[in-house]
Design a protein around this motif. Structure first.
Motif, PDB file in Angstrom:
ATOM      1  N   SER A   1       0.821  -1.224   0.000  1.00 14.20           N
ATOM      2  CA  SER A   1       0.000   0.000   0.000  1.00 14.20           C
ATOM      3  C   SER A   1       0.847   1.264   0.000  1.00 14.20           C
ATOM      4  O   SER A   1       0.458   2.275  -0.588  1.00 14.20           O
ATOM      5  CB  SER A   1      -0.903   0.031   1.225  1.00 14.20           C
ATOM      6  N   GLU A   2       2.003   1.199   0.665  1.00 12.98           N
ATOM      7  CA  GLU A   2       2.823   2.422   0.738  1.00 12.98           C
ATOM      8  C   GLU A   2       3.500   2.761  -0.594  1.00 12.98           C
ATOM      9  O   GLU A   2       4.028   3.853  -0.764  1.00 12.98           O
ATOM     10  CB  GLU A   2       3.831   2.338   1.900  1.00 12.98           C
ATOM     11  N   ARG A   3       3.433   1.840  -1.547  1.00 16.14           N
ATOM     12  CA  ARG A   3       4.044   2.127  -2.867  1.00 16.14           C
ATOM     13  C   ARG A   3       3.015   2.598  -3.887  1.00 16.14           C
ATOM     14  O   ARG A   3       3.358   2.878  -5.029  1.00 16.14           O
ATOM     15  CB  ARG A   3       4.692   0.863  -3.438  1.00 16.14           C
ATOM     16  N   LEU A   4       1.761   2.648  -3.472  1.00 17.64           N
ATOM     17  CA  LEU A   4       0.691   2.934  -4.428  1.00 17.64           C
ATOM     18  C   LEU A   4      -0.189   4.056  -3.888  1.00 17.64           C
ATOM     19  O   LEU A   4      -0.894   3.880  -2.907  1.00 17.64           O
ATOM     20  CB  LEU A   4      -0.130   1.645  -4.601  1.00 17.64           C
ATOM     21  N   ALA A   5      -0.135   5.228  -4.537  1.00 18.74           N
ATOM     22  CA  ALA A   5      -0.991   6.356  -4.143  1.00 18.74           C
ATOM     23  C   ALA A   5      -2.198   6.366  -5.076  1.00 18.74           C
ATOM     24  O   ALA A   5      -2.023   6.404  -6.298  1.00 18.74           O
ATOM     25  CB  ALA A   5      -0.228   7.656  -4.266  1.00 18.74           C
ATOM     26  N   LEU A   6      -3.388   6.281  -4.507  1.00 21.55           N
ATOM     27  CA  LEU A   6      -4.587   6.200  -5.349  1.00 21.55           C
ATOM     28  C   LEU A   6      -5.361   7.514  -5.323  1.00 21.55           C
ATOM     29  O   LEU A   6      -5.415   8.193  -4.296  1.00 21.55           O
ATOM     30  CB  LEU A   6      -5.488   5.053  -4.868  1.00 21.55           C
ATOM     31  N   GLN A   7      -5.938   7.818  -6.465  1.00 23.56           N
ATOM     32  CA  GLN A   7      -6.639   9.089  -6.628  1.00 23.56           C
ATOM     33  C   GLN A   7      -7.895   8.844  -7.474  1.00 23.56           C
ATOM     34  O   GLN A   7      -7.792   8.190  -8.517  1.00 23.56           O
ATOM     35  CB  GLN A   7      -5.688  10.017  -7.376  1.00 23.56           C
ATOM     36  N   GLN A   8      -9.023   9.367  -7.015  1.00 23.31           N
ATOM     37  CA  GLN A   8     -10.239   9.237  -7.838  1.00 23.31           C
ATOM     38  C   GLN A   8     -10.348  10.462  -8.729  1.00 23.31           C
ATOM     39  O   GLN A   8     -10.514  11.585  -8.248  1.00 23.31           O
ATOM     40  CB  GLN A   8     -11.481   9.115  -6.951  1.00 23.31           C
ATOM     41  N   ALA A   9     -10.212  10.254 -10.019  1.00 19.45           N
ATOM     42  CA  ALA A   9     -10.256  11.384 -10.963  1.00 19.45           C
ATOM     43  C   ALA A   9     -10.521  10.841 -12.360  1.00 19.45           C
ATOM     44  O   ALA A   9     -10.459   9.641 -12.610  1.00 19.45           O
ATOM     45  CB  ALA A   9      -8.942  12.152 -10.934  1.00 19.45           C
ATOM     46  N   ASP A  10     -10.793  11.782 -13.252  1.00 29.93           N
ATOM     47  CA  ASP A  10     -11.130  11.459 -14.637  1.00 29.93           C
ATOM     48  C   ASP A  10      -9.905  11.653 -15.536  1.00 29.93           C
ATOM     49  O   ASP A  10      -9.084  12.538 -15.288  1.00 29.93           O
ATOM     50  CB  ASP A  10     -12.258  12.409 -15.084  1.00 29.93           C
ATOM     51  N   PHE A  11      -9.817  10.841 -16.594  1.00 32.24           N
ATOM     52  CA  PHE A  11      -8.689  10.961 -17.537  1.00 32.24           C
ATOM     53  C   PHE A  11      -8.564  12.378 -18.093  1.00 32.24           C
ATOM     54  O   PHE A  11      -7.484  12.824 -18.434  1.00 32.24           O
ATOM     55  CB  PHE A  11      -8.903  10.060 -18.771  1.00 32.24           C
ATOM     56  N   ARG A  12      -9.692  13.067 -18.226  1.00 32.25           N
ATOM     57  CA  ARG A  12      -9.685  14.365 -18.912  1.00 32.25           C
ATOM     58  C   ARG A  12      -9.309  15.514 -18.011  1.00 32.25           C
ATOM     59  O   ARG A  12      -8.978  16.600 -18.501  1.00 32.25           O
ATOM     60  CB  ARG A  12     -11.080  14.639 -19.509  1.00 32.25           C
ATOM     61  N   THR A  13      -9.359  15.285 -16.681  1.00 32.11           N
ATOM     62  CA  THR A  13      -9.191  16.435 -15.777  1.00 32.11           C
ATOM     63  C   THR A  13      -8.232  16.156 -14.613  1.00 32.11           C
ATOM     64  O   THR A  13      -8.066  17.015 -13.754  1.00 32.11           O
ATOM     65  CB  THR A  13     -10.565  16.834 -15.183  1.00 32.11           C
ATOM     66  N   PHE A  14      -7.604  14.960 -14.556  1.00 28.41           N
ATOM     67  CA  PHE A  14      -6.770  14.615 -13.400  1.00 28.41           C
ATOM     68  C   PHE A  14      -5.606  15.601 -13.256  1.00 28.41           C
ATOM     69  O   PHE A  14      -5.143  16.187 -14.230  1.00 28.41           O
ATOM     70  CB  PHE A  14      -6.249  13.174 -13.519  1.00 28.41           C
ATOM     71  N   GLU A  15      -5.165  15.745 -12.027  1.00 30.16           N
ATOM     72  CA  GLU A  15      -4.066  16.670 -11.755  1.00 30.16           C
ATOM     73  C   GLU A  15      -3.071  15.984 -10.839  1.00 30.16           C
ATOM     74  O   GLU A  15      -3.446  15.483  -9.786  1.00 30.16           O
ATOM     75  CB  GLU A  15      -4.642  17.912 -11.066  1.00 30.16           C
ATOM     76  N   LEU A  16      -1.812  15.940 -11.241  1.00 31.43           N
ATOM     77  CA  LEU A  16      -0.787  15.263 -10.441  1.00 31.43           C
ATOM     78  C   LEU A  16      -0.087  16.244  -9.522  1.00 31.43           C
ATOM     79  O   LEU A  16       0.054  17.430  -9.860  1.00 31.43           O
ATOM     80  CB  LEU A  16       0.244  14.615 -11.370  1.00 31.43           C
ATOM     81  N   ALA A  17       0.417  15.733  -8.396  1.00 29.41           N
ATOM     82  CA  ALA A  17       1.174  16.581  -7.474  1.00 29.41           C
ATOM     83  C   ALA A  17       2.517  16.957  -8.096  1.00 29.41           C
ATOM     84  O   ALA A  17       3.062  18.024  -7.817  1.00 29.41           O
ATOM     85  CB  ALA A  17       1.382  15.829  -6.159  1.00 29.41           C
ATOM     86  N   ALA A  18       3.061  16.082  -8.950  1.00 31.77           N
ATOM     87  CA  ALA A  18       4.354  16.361  -9.600  1.00 31.77           C
ATOM     88  C   ALA A  18       4.295  15.804 -11.017  1.00 31.77           C
ATOM     89  O   ALA A  18       3.653  14.770 -11.250  1.00 31.77           O
ATOM     90  CB  ALA A  18       5.473  15.665  -8.816  1.00 31.77           C
ATOM     91  N   PRO A  19       4.968  16.464 -11.975  1.00 34.00           N
ATOM     92  CA  PRO A  19       4.933  15.956 -13.355  1.00 34.00           C
ATOM     93  C   PRO A  19       5.483  14.532 -13.427  1.00 34.00           C
ATOM     94  O   PRO A  19       6.432  14.178 -12.719  1.00 34.00           O
ATOM     95  CB  PRO A  19       5.839  16.926 -14.124  1.00 34.00           C
ATOM     96  N   ALA A  20       4.877  13.727 -14.271  1.00 31.23           N
ATOM     97  CA  ALA A  20       5.225  12.296 -14.335  1.00 31.23           C
ATOM     98  C   ALA A  20       6.307  12.020 -15.371  1.00 31.23           C
ATOM     99  O   ALA A  20       6.447  12.743 -16.364  1.00 31.23           O
ATOM    100  CB  ALA A  20       3.976  11.493 -14.681  1.00 31.23           C
ATOM    101  N   SER A  21       7.059  10.939 -15.133  1.00 39.56           N
ATOM    102  CA  SER A  21       8.011  10.434 -16.136  1.00 39.56           C
ATOM    103  C   SER A  21       7.303   9.509 -17.108  1.00 39.56           C
ATOM    104  O   SER A  21       7.721   9.354 -18.247  1.00 39.56           O
ATOM    105  CB  SER A  21       9.126   9.632 -15.464  1.00 39.56           C
TER     106      SER A  21
END
Ligand SMILES: C[S@@+](CC[C@H](N)C(=O)[O-])C[C@H]1O[C@@H](n2cnc3c(N)ncnc32)[C@H](O)[C@@H]1O
Length: 285
Positions: A105-125
């Motif tokens: 669980s500590e390796r997986l941060a889950l977020q409920q959001a839509d593909f069209r509007t999701f927002e990440l805390a940091a830009p992804a690789s």
């Protein structure tokens, strides 16, 4: 980032109604999703492919449409840290339960959001969208919004990887058949039969997957039948390429299967796209 590069051909796809609420669709599908994927021919190969990709990527990895964690939890078990995003609360619940059971669980941060509007805390690789899931956005406009959103949430040099159906005559004929998909025992001990067929609308590039699940008593009498459906659509390879390029992506590869065979329109089982957000200065002016 140039959002509207008008000199790129705009992909065309017949207009359709706004897509269904994918979160709600999967809330209804969640309790059969495990049986569904356990009996899907492509599921093993796509799991191995994405797990390897997540584990070879340095920096933040995001799976869009993480579902019940079928891929993400296995990748985490192999060492990856990732963010999983999904619109369905019931699929996310299943994902959490699976991650807890695997002790990751500590390796997986889950977020409920839509593909069209999701927002990440940091830009992804890396942002991955496995298992034909872009298809749950059933209009080209919604797909375009999602691809642009993904572009904006990647760091320069970051990659977007997704797969989509390749709809051939053979596949159409297969999907249109009514098939017994699985025979299994539900957690309540009842015997179940899971059936599937699909309606294809070629002009709209839409697929309605219809499943029905029979619950049987000990004597084999049917106690209940429950129907569910999923709405999907597919892109042609030309549409997929044009969508990616219009959002500003550089296309690195297109494979025809999860063994990374180069895409061949006759032989391909899948279209698997690897697209990169260019570094500043390396974009076409
Ligand atoms: C085919 S499942 C894939 C799940 C998982 N990635 C796998 O390969 O088993 C598609 C998932 O995408 C989610 N989904 C569909 N449309 C979505 C949307 N617009 N925004 C966020 N999630 C969505 C569904 O809830 C579902 O969990």
């Amino acid at each position: 980032m140039k959002r509207d590069r008008l000199w790129y051909p705009r992909p065309t796809m017949p207009p359709t109604d706004a897509g269904p609420d994918s979160g709600a669709q999967y809330d209804r599908f969640a309790d059969i999703y495990g049986v569904w994927t356990d009996t899907a021919p492509a599921a093993g190969a796509n799991q191995t492919f994405y797990c390897q990709l997540y584990n070879e990527t340095a920096g933040p990895v995001v799976e869009l449409g993480v579902g019940d964690g079928r891929i993400a939890v296995e990748a985490a078990r192999q060492g990856a840290h990732l963010v999983g995003i999904d619109a369905s609360s019931r699929m996310l619940e299943r994902c959490r339960t699976r991650a807890d059971a695997a002790g990751v669980s500590e390796r997986l941060a889950l977020q409920q959001a839509d593909f069209r509007t999701f927002e990440l805390a940091a830009p992804a690789s890396l942002i991955a969208l496995p298992y034909h899931s872009l298809g749950h956005l059933t209009t080209l406009e919604d797909k375009r919004r999602a691809v642009e959103r993904i572009f904006g949430q990647l760091r320069p040099g970051g990659r977007f990887v997704f797969d989509d159906f390749v709809v051939t005559d053979q596949r159409r004929a297969h999907m249109r058949q009514a098939q017994l998909r699985a025979v299994y025992q539900a957690p309540d001990g009842t015997d179940r039969l899971l059936w599937v067929t699909s309606l294809l609308d070629d002009s709209a590039q839409r697929i309605t997957v219809i499943t029905w699940e029979d619950t049987l008593d000990a004597a084999g009498q049917q106690l209940e039948r429950r129907y569910r459906k999923l709405e999907l659509s597919w892109l042609t390879p030309d549409q997929a390429r044009a969508l990616l390029e219009a959002a500003g992506f550089e296309i690195e590869s297109c494979w025809g299967d999860f063994d990374r065979t180069p895409f061949d329109p006759v032989e391909a089982e899948e279209q698997i796209w690897v697209a990169r957000r260019p570094h500043a200065g390396s974009q076409v002016a």
